[in-house]
Design a protein around this motif. Structure first.
Motif, PDB file in Angstrom:
ATOM      1  N   GLU A   6     -13.638  -9.674 -10.024  1.00  0.00           N
ATOM      2  CA  GLU A   6     -15.019  -9.712 -10.493  1.00  0.00           C
ATOM      3  C   GLU A   6     -15.266 -10.948 -11.349  1.00  0.00           C
ATOM      4  OE1 GLU A   6     -13.769  -5.255 -10.761  1.00  0.00           O
ATOM      5  OE2 GLU A   6     -12.911  -7.212 -11.225  1.00  0.00           O
ATOM      6  N   LEU A  20     -23.374 -10.234 -10.998  1.00  0.00           N
ATOM      7  CA  LEU A  20     -21.934 -10.080 -10.870  1.00  0.00           C
ATOM      8  C   LEU A  20     -21.510 -10.350  -9.429  1.00  0.00           C
ATOM      9  CD1 LEU A  20     -21.298  -6.776 -12.864  1.00  0.00           C
ATOM     10  CD2 LEU A  20     -21.479  -9.130 -13.713  1.00  0.00           C
ATOM     11  N   CYS A  22     -17.896 -10.076  -6.752  1.00  0.00           N
ATOM     12  CA  CYS A  22     -16.567  -9.498  -6.569  1.00  0.00           C
ATOM     13  C   CYS A  22     -15.988 -10.094  -5.293  1.00  0.00           C
ATOM     14  CB  CYS A  22     -16.658  -7.983  -6.474  1.00  0.00           C
ATOM     15  SG  CYS A  22     -15.114  -7.159  -6.011  1.00  0.00           S
ATOM     16  N   TRP A  36     -19.768  -0.188  -7.141  1.00  0.00           N
ATOM     17  CA  TRP A  36     -19.628  -0.682  -8.513  1.00  0.00           C
ATOM     18  C   TRP A  36     -19.531   0.532  -9.429  1.00  0.00           C
ATOM     19  CZ3 TRP A  36     -18.795  -5.625  -9.974  1.00  0.00           C
ATOM     20  CH2 TRP A  36     -19.138  -6.642  -9.082  1.00  0.00           C
ATOM     21  N   CYS A  96     -15.636  -3.503  -9.544  1.00  0.00           N
ATOM     22  CA  CYS A  96     -15.912  -3.272  -8.135  1.00  0.00           C
ATOM     23  C   CYS A  96     -14.724  -2.506  -7.558  1.00  0.00           C
ATOM     24  CB  CYS A  96     -16.156  -4.560  -7.367  1.00  0.00           C
ATOM     25  SG  CYS A  96     -14.747  -5.673  -7.227  1.00  0.00           S
ATOM     26  N   THR A 111     -15.141  -6.815 -15.347  1.00  0.00           N
ATOM     27  CA  THR A 111     -15.785  -7.899 -16.076  1.00  0.00           C
ATOM     28  C   THR A 111     -16.709  -7.290 -17.123  1.00  0.00           C
ATOM     29  OG1 THR A 111     -17.040  -9.970 -15.854  1.00  0.00           O
ATOM     30  CG2 THR A 111     -17.708  -8.156 -14.427  1.00  0.00           C
TER      31      THR A 111
END
Length: 117
Positions: A6, A20, A22, A36, A96, A111
């Protein structure tokens, strides 16, 4: 080796946006549903959003519906989460994951997203 990495977290003010990503490798990303999940400080895991393997079906937790958008690019083996209108209660570590009913889930390292003024 399966990897989910991530990126994109950080500090943002309430009402702001973050995206975000991944990056997936080591498994068949294009045939895998993805999700997520987040964990707020001192709390358990909370499912956030889901997308099927082709990206044609998505779902969201009520807490983020209308503000977050999940998407994927199978050509790039990458999953995304666009987060808008962020609230302090969205502060969490975001993971993720590749869910499955027939093998252990694959997880990223997470993250941090912090929403604060």
């Amino acid at each position: 080796e399966v990897q989910l990495v991530e990126s994109g977290g950080g500090l943002v003010q309430p009402g702001g946006s973050l995206g975000l990503s991944c990056a997936a490798s080591g498994f068949s990303f294009s045939t895998s549903a993805m999700t997520w999940v987040r964990q707020a400080p001192g709390k358990g895991l909370e499912w956030v959003s889901y997308i099927n393997s082709r990206g044609g079906s998505t779902s969201y937790a009520d807490s983020v519906k209308g503000r977050f958008t999940i998407s994927r690019d199978n050509a790039k083996n990458t999953l995304y989460l666009q987060m808008n209108s962020l609230k302090p209660e969205d502060t969490a570590v975001y993971y993720c994951a590749a869910p499955s009913a027939i093998r252990p889930w694959y997880w990223g390292q997470g993250t941090q997203v912090t929403v604060s003024s």
